[in-house]
Every structure is written in C-alpha cells, then in structure tokens.
Design an enzyme around this catalytic site. Structure first.
Site, PDB file in Angstrom:
ATOM      1  N   SER A 115     -13.534 -14.600 -28.834  1.00  0.00           N
ATOM      2  CA  SER A 115     -14.031 -13.740 -29.906  1.00  0.00           C
ATOM      3  C   SER A 115     -15.366 -13.156 -29.506  1.00  0.00           C
ATOM      4  CB  SER A 115     -14.190 -14.539 -31.208  1.00  0.00           C
ATOM      5  OG  SER A 115     -14.628 -13.710 -32.263  1.00  0.00           O
ATOM      6  N   ARG A 317      -7.866 -10.362 -26.098  1.00  0.00           N
ATOM      7  CA  ARG A 317      -6.985 -10.766 -27.190  1.00  0.00           C
ATOM      8  C   ARG A 317      -6.794  -9.587 -28.135  1.00  0.00           C
ATOM      9  NH1 ARG A 317      -9.288 -14.053 -32.185  1.00  0.00           N
ATOM     10  NH2 ARG A 317      -7.477 -12.969 -32.983  1.00  0.00           N
ATOM     11  N   THR A 353     -13.477 -14.655 -38.611  1.00  0.00           N
ATOM     12  CA  THR A 353     -13.491 -16.115 -38.528  1.00  0.00           C
ATOM     13  C   THR A 353     -13.787 -16.744 -39.878  1.00  0.00           C
ATOM     14  OG1 THR A 353     -14.215 -15.984 -36.213  1.00  0.00           O
ATOM     15  CG2 THR A 353     -14.517 -18.091 -37.352  1.00  0.00           C
ATOM     16  N   CYS A 514      -1.399  -3.634 -20.682  1.00  0.00           N
ATOM     17  CA  CYS A 514      -1.605  -5.065 -20.465  1.00  0.00           C
ATOM     18  C   CYS A 514      -2.941  -5.290 -19.756  1.00  0.00           C
ATOM     19  CB  CYS A 514      -0.476  -5.649 -19.631  1.00  0.00           C
ATOM     20  SG  CYS A 514      -0.765  -7.375 -19.158  1.00  0.00           S
ATOM     21  N   CYS A 539      -0.287 -13.981 -17.699  1.00  0.00           N
ATOM     22  CA  CYS A 539      -0.437 -13.616 -19.110  1.00  0.00           C
ATOM     23  C   CYS A 539      -1.578 -14.390 -19.758  1.00  0.00           C
ATOM     24  CB  CYS A 539       0.875 -13.889 -19.844  1.00  0.00           C
ATOM     25  SG  CYS A 539       0.815 -13.609 -21.615  1.00  0.00           S
ATOM     26  N   CYS A 542      -2.561 -12.399 -25.038  1.00  0.00           N
ATOM     27  CA  CYS A 542      -3.174 -11.478 -26.006  1.00  0.00           C
ATOM     28  C   CYS A 542      -2.129 -10.813 -26.892  1.00  0.00           C
ATOM     29  CB  CYS A 542      -4.008 -10.419 -25.283  1.00  0.00           C
ATOM     30  SG  CYS A 542      -3.040  -9.171 -24.399  1.00  0.00           S
ATOM     31  N   CYS A 545       1.325  -6.447 -25.383  1.00  0.00           N
ATOM     32  CA  CYS A 545       2.602  -5.855 -24.979  1.00  0.00           C
ATOM     33  C   CYS A 545       3.601  -5.863 -26.125  1.00  0.00           C
ATOM     34  CB  CYS A 545       3.159  -6.591 -23.775  1.00  0.00           C
ATOM     35  SG  CYS A 545       3.391  -8.372 -24.027  1.00  0.00           S
TER      36      CYS A 545
END
Length: 570
Positions: A115, A317, A353, A514, A539, A542, A545
């Site tokens: 984050s 992300r 959050t 990506c 990968c 996130c 895709c």
C-alpha cells in the site's frame, strides 16, 4: 505512488530465468498469425479441465479432511485481522468460547500486503485503543501535504483546503505490511488460529445453497495437470459464517457475486493499479502502467526527490476505485464480504485501510450477536448476517464514502479532470457531498480499450538504471516465487482468444498491462505467427490481468499456498 520501501526479503533467482522481456513490444504492422487451426494448449488447471474427465486421475484418493469452526476468515489483511481480533475480544468480554480460523495465501502474514500507505488511525484506535503501548508500528506522523497537477514538464500547485479529503493531518506514514504483521500477532494473542501459507481455493455449500465454508488448494500437481506422487488434497474448513476478506478482486468473491447475484443493484467496479495510481479505465492498448511509472519518476518535480536513492523493492497491486456506487450486496446465507474485496476505498483520499478495518469490526460485532443469540431461528444452515450491512450503512464508513461518491466520476465526465476539481471544490468543500444526485461510472474497465488501429503507439524512453528501471530487475526485487511445476494459476477460458482476438485487435495488451512480465507473445515453434506464453511464476498477485483483459478470458485463481511475492513491509 508505490515508493520503493523494503529490503529484498529472500533470493528470487527464479525470476531471472522465468521472465523473458522482449526489447520492444510486438508492433501491430509486424504481426503475422499462424495459419494452423490447432491451438496450442496453454491452460491445464482443473477449474478449466475437470479431473473427473482426465484418465490420469483415475484411482487417486480425492477425500478431504474437514475441520469445524464457528467463523472462518479468508485473507489476513487489515479487514480480516480486524474481524478476527474483534470476535475474540467480544468472546473474552462475554466469556464465550468461539473458534475463529483465518487462512492466508502468503507464506507469512503481511507478505502480500502492499500500500501507499498513509494511514488514517481511526479504526485502529477503535480496535486497539492502546495501540501505542502495544507497539504498533506507526512511527511517522504526517507533517506536510503537497498536492499538484503535473504537466509534461511543470507542476501546478493546488492548495489543500481544510476539510478536503486529501488533507492528511493526523495520519501516519506506515509500511502496511509491518502493521498487518503486528495485527497478526495481536490476533494470535487473542486466540485466533492463523494459518499462513494456506490458499482458499473453493467455496463449499450446504444442500440448501448457503455457504458451508472453504477448501484450501490441493498440492502436488504437475504443470501439465497430472498428479505427482506427492499429491495431497486440501483441507475443508466449515463454519457457521465465512468471512471473505480477500482484498481487491478476490477470486472467491467473483464466484459469490455470480451465485448470489450480489452485483445486481450496483455499478461495475472500476480499478486503479498501485504503481502510480494509473487508472485501469485507460483506452490506449499501447499504454504500459509500468513504463508510465518509470517515466513519471523523471518528471522535473519528482526526480530530485529520488536522485541519490537506491531502489530496494518493487511491487504492484490493483485498487478498487468505484466507491459507493460499486459496492455490492454484502451478505448472503452463510457468509459476508468485508474490506477491499467489495471495495470501501475513499478514492479522493486514496485511503481504504481504515474503512476496511471498520468493516471487519462491524462484521465481527454483527456475527457475534447472531452466534450468541439463543433465540435465533435461521432459515438456512449457514447464518445470514443481514444486520452487518445495516450496521455498515449507519456507520461513519458509509457517511464518508457517500460524501465523496461523485468526485471520481465527475473527473471522468464531460467536465474532465479540471472540471472535476472545480466540482469537488463546490460540492464537497462547501456542501460536503450533500448534492441530491449520484453520478454514474461508464461501464467496466475491460470494455474501455480501443482497437489498436485507432490508437497511436507510445514510445517510452529507455530506463537509465538510476531513476527508472527495466521490468526484469524490478520484479526480481519483489521476492516473488512460485513452485515451477504446477498448473498456471492464470487460467484461460479459451486458449485461442489471446492470439485470435487480443493480439489481432488490441495488439496483445496483456504484454503491457501486467506489471510483472507474466504474459509474452513469442513466435510459434513451427511456421509463422505467435503464441501466448504465460510466465506464471512471476505473478505478483495484483490481478490486473483478470480486470483489464478486453476479452475477459483470463481467470486468476490461487496457486499453491505460500507462493507469490514476499514483500517486507510494503
């Protein structure tokens, strides 16, 4: 937005072997498609090719061991841990024995957390009033805000007036992964059973259709989909209520949306990607979020801050940016949704959050009331905790999201960005979002891409290795690692679509959207043309895709537990 925060947690030499980044993306004019009618097999995952139709699985023991709990929570992020901790707080307060089990796909609590993160401590204060005494890692209070609009070479400062959502007075700069790790310690101390390295792969249902619990993923499957000699079935966890706190675009939540029609009365979710808050509703298929991030760092108002620094970590992300309009129905028989899975991010504030944590707290309190209600008569075996959604709509979370509901869609209307800022100044700063209308979004992000023939290719500058960097070395710093010999968890509904549709119409946008180099178009071994190669071990989870694919042909599912990035305090 994701400044490189953490040290490399573990060696990830696999990344160097797995990513094959071409110097240039395939230009549309140079593309030739294979004339063969045989499409090479890409997807081998059992969710696409069922094992009961595969002779290699004949005779394999498919029984699963089952555990019973009162509440099962999927996902050990801020929301899931808040729910878990609050349930055990209430149980201790009322001298009740409640078993709470929490499963997390990361090998360590916080390892998949990434984050900004500028934290509003409001919900943390409610959950742990003594967080300072307990040593919560909130060490850097915000002392100054700077907000501006960047042109190609200049920065136009924008004043942050008191009361605007961008004002960070009273907030803290944190490494969210460290806070999540600390929350995990608090939850375990309260008696929560925390199981890192266990990925929830399947939703289980009672005969009456209510949610029964979840099953963790099977392990010991070859890349071609055949069982290894070490094959083991996953574990079933049954509960009276299952809380889904998977984070943005949860793969189990997608199934629940369909089964219970939870999105019938809300707008499609819209997303951003947390490299540089690049909205995933962009239209040009040639755009690369990663390369936009690298170019952004060279802006004259940004570069001086980074000069002389050392890049020590990388990650990405997706973010829910739909706001109030895109929140689905949150409850269903046997379960409910909390946190970033349904999407409670305050978009102009760029914070979710605190709202995610509050949703977990409210869910826990609502569930506890039902679990301890001796006169409760449930219509289904799995409890339907409808009061959770009612309580959320009465809380400060709903009030906060309602007040900013029109800010993002106003910037994507005919008003444009500048008109949206004026709109915000008038209707939020003066009227606090009390206008009697709610603006709508314009469809899903996957529908936004234009055909490549209608767009201009984007030429990105070569990274200098000091401020901007290549994708290969960046992903290596994410700590990402997966078991190589397992079916790719980036599954395709139709293996022919990437070349026949995405490459032919959109110039293969998956090779650009990506941020980890997972998707690559490579020449076919025989004849002319290209095929899609999926480097699944790179990968970073996130899920961009799954969100941005214009054909909606990619379905992200969980890999073996413990795989993925190994962020250290991102």
């Amino acid at each position: 937005m994701q400044v490189l925060l953490a040290r490399l947690a573990c060696p990830v030499y696999h990344c160097f072997h797995a990513i094959k980044i071409k110097k240039n993306y395939l230009p549309l004019c140079a593309i030739r498609w294979s004339s063969t009618s045989v499409v090479p097999r890409i997807t081998t995952h059992y969710t696409v090719y069922p094992r009961d139709q595969d002779k290699r699985w004949e005779g394999v023991n498919m029984e699963r061991f089952a555990e019973e709990a009162d509440v099962v929570i999927v996902g050990a992020g801020p929301a899931g841990l808040s729910a878990a901790a609050r349930l055990k707080q209430l149980a201790a307060q009322h001298e009740k024995d409640i078993r709470v089990c929490l499963v997390e796909k990361a090998a360590q609590i916080g390892a998949h957390t990434l984050s900004g993160a500028c934290l509003d401590p409001r919900a943390l204060q409610e959950l742990f009033p003594d967080w300072k005494e307990k040593g919560a890692p909130l060490n850097t209070p915000v002392t100054e805000d700077r907000f501006g609009i960047l042109t190609e070479k200049y920065r136009i400062p924008v004043p942050i007036l008191p009361g605007l959502p961008m004002n960070n007075h009273g907030n803290y700069i944190v490494r969210l992964g460290h806070l999540v790790s600390w929350m995990g310690e608090q939850a375990e101390a309260l008696g929560v059973e925390v199981y890192p390295g266990y990925a929830a792969a399947e939703v289980l249902f009672h005969e009456d259709g209510s949610v029964k619990g979840i099953a963790t993923n099977d392990v010991g499957i070859q890349k071609d989909g055949a069982p290894k000699t070490t094959f083991e079935r996953g574990l079933e966890l049954h509960a009276k209520v299952t809380i889904f706190a998977e984070g943005c675009h949860g793969h189990l939540a997608k199934q629940l949306y369909r089964k219970f029609d939870l999105r019938a009365n809300c707008e499609p979710q819209t997303y951003g990607i947390g490299l540089k808050e690049v909205g995933l509703d962009y239209q040009n298929p040639y755009l690369s979020p990663f390369r936009e991030f690298q170019r952004w760092k060279h802006h004259p108002s940004i570069q001086p801050t980074l000069e002389g620094g050392k890049r020590i970590a990388y990650g990405a992300r997706a973010l829910n940016e739909g706001g109030l309009q895109s929140i689905p129905k949150l409850t269903f028989p046997g379960g409910l949704l909390i946190g970033c899975s349904p999407g409670f991010m305050n978009v102009p504030k760029i914070k979710g959050t605190h709202t995610a944590m509050k949703s977990g707290i409210l869910a826990a309190e609502s569930i506890f009331n039902q679990l301890t209600n001796e006169n409760l008569q449930s219509k289904t075996i799995g409890l339907d905790v409808t009061e959770y959604e009612d309580n959320l709509k009465k809380s400060w979370v709903w009030k906060e999201l309602y007040s900013v509901r029109n800010i993002r869609p106003s910037c994507h209307s005919i008003l444009g960005v500048y008109g949206g800022m004026i709109y915000t100044g008038i209707f939020y700063w003066i009227f606090r979002g009390m206008e009697p209308w709610t603006l709508k979004h314009k469809g899903s992000d996957s529908d936004k891409l234009k055909p490549a023939k209608d767009c201009t290719p984007i030429e990105y500058p070569k990274p200098d290795g000091q401020i901007s960097f290549d994708l290969l070395s960046s992903v290596a710093l994410s700590g990402t690692n997966h078991e190589h010999d397992q079916p790719a968890h980036l599954t395709l509904k139709d293996d022919s679509v990437p070349v026949n549709r995405n490459l032919s119409i959109y110039d293969g946008p998956e090779q650009r959207f990506c941020p980890a180099g997972v998707y690559e178009f490579v020449p076919v071994e025989q004849g002319d043309g290209f095929r899609l190669q999926i480097n699944a071990q790179n990968c970073v989870h996130c899920k961009t895709c799954d969100i941005k694919d214009p054909s909606q042909n990619i379905n992200w599912v969980v890999p073996e537990g413990g795989g993925g990035p190994a962020y250290n305090g991102m």
